[in-house]
Scaffold this active site. Structure first.
Site, PDB file in Angstrom:
ATOM      1  N   ASP A  11       0.875  -1.181   0.000  1.00 16.86           N
ATOM      2  CA  ASP A  11       0.000   0.000   0.000  1.00 16.86           C
ATOM      3  C   ASP A  11       0.905   1.221   0.000  1.00 16.86           C
ATOM      4  O   ASP A  11       2.125   1.118   0.195  1.00 16.86           O
ATOM      5  CB  ASP A  11      -0.913   0.001   1.243  1.00 16.86           C
ATOM      6  N   SER A  12       0.314   2.396  -0.169  1.00 18.40           N
ATOM      7  CA  SER A  12       1.103   3.632  -0.176  1.00 18.40           C
ATOM      8  C   SER A  12       1.649   3.970   1.213  1.00 18.40           C
ATOM      9  O   SER A  12       2.441   4.893   1.347  1.00 18.40           O
ATOM     10  CB  SER A  12       0.230   4.785  -0.670  1.00 18.40           C
ATOM     11  N   CYS A  32      -4.696  -1.446  -1.630  1.00 17.26           N
ATOM     12  CA  CYS A  32      -4.963  -0.025  -1.811  1.00 17.26           C
ATOM     13  C   CYS A  32      -6.015   0.102  -2.905  1.00 17.26           C
ATOM     14  O   CYS A  32      -5.833  -0.446  -3.999  1.00 17.26           O
ATOM     15  CB  CYS A  32      -3.665   0.663  -2.227  1.00 17.26           C
ATOM     16  N   GLU A  68      -2.343   8.481   7.777  1.00 16.39           N
ATOM     17  CA  GLU A  68      -0.942   8.124   7.517  1.00 16.39           C
ATOM     18  C   GLU A  68      -0.017   8.842   8.507  1.00 16.39           C
ATOM     19  O   GLU A  68       0.943   8.260   9.007  1.00 16.39           O
ATOM     20  CB  GLU A  68      -0.578   8.480   6.070  1.00 16.39           C
ATOM     21  N   CYS A 122     -11.215   3.205   1.309  1.00 18.07           N
ATOM     22  CA  CYS A 122      -9.769   3.428   1.318  1.00 18.07           C
ATOM     23  C   CYS A 122      -9.221   2.604   2.469  1.00 18.07           C
ATOM     24  O   CYS A 122      -9.806   2.609   3.568  1.00 18.07           O
ATOM     25  CB  CYS A 122      -9.470   4.916   1.545  1.00 18.07           C
ATOM     26  N   HIS A 150      -6.853   2.997   4.350  1.00 18.27           N
ATOM     27  CA  HIS A 150      -6.393   3.740   5.533  1.00 18.27           C
ATOM     28  C   HIS A 150      -7.525   3.907   6.559  1.00 18.27           C
ATOM     29  O   HIS A 150      -7.253   4.028   7.749  1.00 18.27           O
ATOM     30  CB  HIS A 150      -5.879   5.129   5.125  1.00 18.27           C
TER      31      HIS A 150
HETATM   32  N1  DGL Z   1      -4.717   3.215   1.096  1.00 20.49           N
HETATM   33  C1  DGL Z   1      -4.858   3.910  -0.149  1.00 20.49           C
HETATM   34  C2  DGL Z   1      -6.242   3.597  -0.764  1.00 20.49           C
HETATM   35  O1  DGL Z   1      -6.876   2.673  -0.356  1.00 20.49           O
HETATM   36  C3  DGL Z   1      -4.507   5.328   0.079  1.00 20.49           C
HETATM   37  C4  DGL Z   1      -4.676   6.252  -1.074  1.00 20.49           C
HETATM   38  C5  DGL Z   1      -3.454   7.022  -1.513  1.00 20.49           C
HETATM   39  O2  DGL Z   1      -2.301   6.650  -1.240  1.00 20.49           O
HETATM   40  O3  DGL Z   1      -3.703   8.035  -2.176  1.00 20.49           O
HETATM   41  O4  DGL Z   1      -6.712   4.198  -1.677  1.00 20.49           O
END
Ligand code: DGL
Length: 215
Positions: A6-7, A69, A147, A178, A180
């Site tokens: 994930d990011s 993600c 985050e 999302c 997060h």
């Molecule tokens: N966890 C990511 C998602 O589900 C975060 C989004 C991102 O990094 O912009 O979309």
């Protein structure tokens, strides 16, 4: 070995569900903080990042990769499947279908702005939420708050802006679109109250992983 990326920390909610369902499996988690957030990147940048992360996880021994993600799933999973035909990829999709089944009033879908605008999400909405009011909301501010581990007070202030009373009063289901957001599920629950059911895709993704591994 299961690879997850994930990011940032968001995909941990998916990791947790996989660990619960498959406690014996080895998991490697890549929190790609250097590229956070994916939501501000172009399509080709997201694909490039996804390929880099996939190569990293394959080199660590991953045979199945979870794109934990929503943003990366909509923009890159098909590209990954084409470029790595020997690897099984599992993505995350907002739980719009179950929301459509249980909602009697209105559905809020809360995601990152890029996922909120995606045609995949619009397709899901058209398919599963007919006749219901849908509030499709994207908030990069909330993704960043999670985050950066902001405190409850800051999170509440963002929630007040993002999910005003007017929207809450017309809704009975909130989809966390999302990865997060499940990490702040308690704060969200407290804010939206008992009348709104909160759902996410973590368990469904874990089940899918189990199925693909033939376990
Ligand atoms: N966890 C990511 C998602 O589900 C975060 C989004 C991102 O990094 O912009 O979309």
């Amino acid at each position: 070995m299961i690879g997850i990326f994930d990011s940032g920390i968001g995909g941990n909610c998916i990791k947790r569900e996989i660990e619960k369902l498959l406690p014996e499996e080895k998991i490697i988690y890549l929190a790609d903080k250097n590229n956070f957030p994916y939501g501000t990147k172009s399509l080709s940048q997201i694909r490039k990042i996804a390929v880099k992360n996939t190569n990293y996880l394959i080199n660590k021994g991953a045979k199945l990769i979870v794109v934990a993600c929503n943003t990366a799933t909509v923009h890159a999973i098909n590209y990954l499947r084409k470029n790595f035909p020997n690897i099984t990829f599992i993505g995350v999709e907002p739980a719009v279908k179950p929301a459509g089944l249980i909602s009697k009033r209105g559905i809020i879908i809360l995601s990152s702005p890029k996922a909120a605008k995606s045609k995949q999400l619009l397709n899901l909405m058209n398919k599963y939420t007919k006749g219901r009011k849908v509030f499709n909301i994207g908030s990069l501010e909330l993704v960043k708050a999670v985050e950066n581990k902001l405190g409850n007070k800051e999170i509440k202030m963002i929630l007040e802006k993002t999910l005003p009373e007017k929207i809450l009063n017309q809704s009975d289901v909130l989809v966390l679109g999302c990865t997060h957001f499940p990490l702040i599920k308690n704060e969200i629950k407290k804010y939206v109250g008992k009348k709104i059911k909160i759902i996410d895709s973590g368990k469904a993704v874990a089940k899918q992983v189990k199925l693909k591994l033939n376990l």
